[in-house]
Design an enzyme around this catalytic site. Structure first.
Site, PDB file in Angstrom:
ATOM      1  N   VAL A  92       0.856  -1.181   0.000  1.00  0.00           N
ATOM      2  CA  VAL A  92       0.000   0.000   0.000  1.00  0.00           C
ATOM      3  C   VAL A  92       0.890   1.227   0.000  1.00  0.00           C
ATOM      4  CG1 VAL A  92      -1.831   1.271   1.185  1.00  0.00           C
ATOM      5  CG2 VAL A  92      -1.791  -1.237   1.286  1.00  0.00           C
ATOM      6  N   CYS A  93       0.711   2.087  -0.982  1.00  0.00           N
ATOM      7  CA  CYS A  93       1.519   3.309  -1.085  1.00  0.00           C
ATOM      8  C   CYS A  93       0.801   4.454  -0.401  1.00  0.00           C
ATOM      9  CB  CYS A  93       1.773   3.659  -2.551  1.00  0.00           C
ATOM     10  SG  CYS A  93       2.830   2.476  -3.397  1.00  0.00           S
ATOM     11  N   PHE A  94       1.421   4.986   0.662  1.00  0.00           N
ATOM     12  CA  PHE A  94       0.845   6.101   1.402  1.00  0.00           C
ATOM     13  C   PHE A  94       1.513   7.401   1.005  1.00  0.00           C
ATOM     14  CE2 PHE A  94       0.061   2.465   4.182  1.00  0.00           C
ATOM     15  CZ  PHE A  94      -1.269   2.669   4.526  1.00  0.00           C
TER      16      PHE A  94
END
Length: 435
Positions: A92-94
């Site tokens: 998951v890219c935050f």
């Protein structure tokens, strides 16, 4: 350092569990509170609507100085990328790992992490990919529509249907994965296993709330993609990090209907299981009997003439609530019969409530499933209070997550004329309770 992380996380989880956000749920391992499972409900009015997306969150000993490791679990065994920023691998890219000013801050915590993930589930996820946010060409517009369409399909298949089938022991009519583009054999990976126990019950109850919305979504989507069209690959998708497959809404509709039937069957079985528990004088049977008697005594002492409560066949796992509409309210003169089914696993498994009386209301599905929120879930008196409050609520706040009748929702929050139509239909349904 580790103790500080545990204390901080314990406080955050306690505050989180005391909250009222219906979109988020968490469960942690008793052996290590730093291993958290989270469930995020797909936001309304997006292609993720009412999908159940699971994430694994592992907090390090240096939390909150450094962020936790977050892994998406709803990936079809590592074969489905649900968002430009939620990869098939689970990554998951935050934004906090991005440009300066967006880095992780120790002021952030579990809730902000989940809200950040949820914000990625937008109405136009195509724009989440860097470089495409400002795209305005007709080609990009078409790609955006096609990307949204396949996410909507796979949300139903992978984030709603398959986990419920697994927990209910349902085998799809076709063993072949109808949405895959080839004939590869499916392996039972970690992502394909049944959900953690707390989420199993949550999924079932919410599924019954949103069943009409799922079916309505499918009916609308079938007009746009009536056959088994192949998914369009997006420019940012690669062979091992994509959403491949084809549409098959007809099959999804059949599977949703089978799940509903199985949940109803399971709910009905609780009465017989409860009688066995009563005969064996199990603790849960004794507890529910005592709670029933205490509630009955409270109703008598308060001279509450709007409620009549009984046990069906003296079974503490099947309650019948009769509610009499109060004078000078929108329920004036109505008589509502309500069945409350309780599991021998209560309160781990929550009651399932259904109106036997047909009633047109934003909180009541077409099949009579009542959407209500108890103040506390472990005591039946709060469930009774929640049921009554849901029925009596004349001006519910706008919240698609708690309005389970799509037609009533459309009228209630539509034009002033639609609101009048809603009121007329509600009054007619109240009058019919006397027939």
């Amino acid at each position: 350092m580790a103790n500080q992380a545990i204390l901080r996380l314990t406080r955050e989880i306690r505050q989180f569990q005391q909250g009222t956000d219906l979109s988020l749920a968490v469960h942690y391992e008793d052996s290590d509170i730093r291993n958290v499972n989270a469930l995020i409900l797909g936001p309304p009015d997006t292609p993720y609507q009412f999908g159940f997306f699971e994430f694994s969150i592992k907090f390090g000993k240096d939390y909150p100085t450094n962020p936790p490791q977050v892994l998406a679990m709803t990936t079809n065994g590592g074969r489905c990328r649900f968002n430009p920023n939620i990869y098939a691998t689970g990554k998951v890219c935050f934004t906090w790992r991005g440009t300066r000013g967006e880095q992780w801050s120790s002021a952030q915590g579990l809730e902000s992490i989940l809200i950040s993930i949820q914000s990625l589930m937008s109405s136009n996820p195509y724009e989440n990919e860097p470089g495409y946010a400002d795209a305005t060409s007709e080609h990009d517009k078409r790609n955006s529509e096609q990307y949204t369409a396949k996410i909507r399909h796979e949300t139903l298949r992978l984030a709603v249907i398959e986990p419920l089938e697994a927990s209910l022991g349902i085998t799809p009519a076709s063993e072949a994965n109808a949405s895959l583009s080839d004939n590869e054999e499916r392996e039972l990976l970690e992502d394909d296993k049944p959900s953690p126990v707390p989420f199993v019950d949550l999924r079932k109850r919410r599924f019954m709330w949103y069943f009409d919305s799922y079916m309505q979504s499918i009916d609308a989507a079938m007009l746009e993609t009536p056959g088994k069209q192949k998914f369009t690959r997006m420019p940012f998708e690669q062979s091992n990090n994509a959403m491949n497959g084809h549409f098959d809404y007809a099959e999804l509709k059949q599977r949703l209907t089978a799940i509903k039937a199985r949940i109803i069957e399971e709910t009905s079985s609780w009465a017989a299981e409860g009688l066995v528990a009563k005969e064996q004088e199990l603790g849960i049977a004794v507890s529910l009997q005592r709670q029933y008697e205490q509630i009955l005594e409270s109703i008598k002492n308060q001279k509450n003439f709007a409620i009549d409560l009984n046990l069906v066949n003296e079974n503490p796992f099947l309650w019948k609530l009769t509610y009499f509409g109060k004078p000078m309210t929108h329920l004036d003169g109505g008589i509502f019969e309500i069945d409350i089914f309780l599991s021998p696993k209560f309160p781990e498994v929550q009651p399932r409530v259904s109106l036997k009386t047909s009633f047109f209301h934003v909180r009541v599905s077409q099949d009579g499933v009542l959407c209500y929120i108890p103040h506390r879930s472990e005591e039946m008196r709060y469930h009774i209070e929640g049921i009554v409050a849901a029925l009596e609520e004349e001006n519910p706040p706008y919240d698609p997550r708690t309005t389970v009748n799509p037609e009533a929702f459309r009228l209630f929050w539509g034009t002033p004329e639609n609101r009048k139509r809603y009121s007329r239909q509600l009054r007619r349904s109240v009058e019919k309770t006397l027939e």
